[in-house]
Enzyme design. Structure first.
Site, short mmCIF file in Angstrom:
data_model
loop_
_atom_site.label_atom_id
_atom_site.label_comp_id
_atom_site.label_asym_id
_atom_site.label_seq_id
_atom_site.Cartn_x
_atom_site.Cartn_y
_atom_site.Cartn_z
N CYS A 103 0.69 3.19 3.55
CA CYS A 103 1.25 2.72 4.83
C CYS A 103 2.26 1.59 4.69
CB CYS A 103 0.13 2.31 5.78
SG CYS A 103 -0.75 0.82 5.26
N CYS A 111 -8.64 -5.80 -9.52
CA CYS A 111 -8.32 -4.72 -10.45
C CYS A 111 -7.88 -3.52 -9.61
CB CYS A 111 -9.56 -4.41 -11.29
SG CYS A 111 -9.26 -3.27 -12.63
N CYS A 167 0.85 -1.19 0.00
CA CYS A 167 0.00 0.00 0.00
C CYS A 167 0.88 1.24 0.00
CB CYS A 167 -0.90 -0.02 1.24
SG CYS A 167 -1.82 1.51 1.50
N CYS A 198 -6.87 -1.14 1.82
CA CYS A 198 -5.79 -1.62 2.67
C CYS A 198 -6.40 -1.87 4.05
CB CYS A 198 -4.68 -0.58 2.76
SG CYS A 198 -3.42 -0.98 4.00
N CYS A 243 -4.67 0.89 6.73
CA CYS A 243 -4.96 2.34 6.71
C CYS A 243 -6.29 2.68 6.05
CB CYS A 243 -3.83 3.10 6.02
SG CYS A 243 -3.74 2.90 4.23
#
Length: 169
Positions: A88, A157, A85, A133, A136
């Site tokens: 984070c 996707c 991510c 995520c 976060c």
């Protein structure tokens, strides 16, 4: 004359409502990010996210935006490694699960279990499964059931700008 006015009004309304592929999903966001029912471990005020992320990363991760298809540097990345991510650095996808879906966005047939959260997205007149995520809450993309049948049948996707890539050692 009245018919001309009605046609003009309808055309103006249609144009005003069109947002295209890159539309921002206002209804599914709050001031501090995606409006999902979970409390995420990493929570920051909008100003802090804006200071840490690029404009595109902020738009996608915190405002549930979508990058233009074919625009991600990660789309054709074939290196071994881990996708994390961009907000984070939580590992969310592995390179061995990446495939070319032909959609213009990086696609994976599975996530790193426990690191991706899901919610229902009803924007644009359809129901989709949105991916975030799990640490976060950053918007990653959507998951569909049209992926490779020989593996999971799933197509995650994902917006490339929502990810950073860490090459294998």
């Amino acid at each position: 004359m009245k018919l001309k006015y009605i046609c003009f009004l309808i055309a103006a309304l249609l144009l005003a409502s069109c947002r295209g592929q890159s539309g921002e999903k206002d209804a599914a966001t709050t001031q501090d990010g995606p409006a999902v029912a979970e409390n995420f471990k990493v929570q920051k005020p909008e100003a802090e996210w804006r200071a840490e992320l690029t404009e595109l990363e902020f738009y996608i991760l915190r405002k549930a935006g979508t990058e233009n298809p074919g625009s991600s540097d990660l789309l054709n990345n074939k290196q071994a490694g881990t996708y994390v991510c961009a907000g984070c650095q939580t590992p969310v996808f592995r390179s061995e699960h990446k495939f070319d879906s032909g959609t213009g966005w990086p696609s994976f047939d599975r996530e790193i279990e426990g690191n991706v959260a899901y919610s229902v997205d009803t924007a644009f007149g359809m129901t989709r499964t949105e991916e975030h995520c799990a640490v976060c809450g950053g918007h990653l993309g959507h998951v569909f059931d049209d992926g490779p049948r020989q593996t999971t049948g799933k197509r995650h996707c994902i917006n490339g700008a929502a990810l950073d890539f860490i090459p294998a050692q």
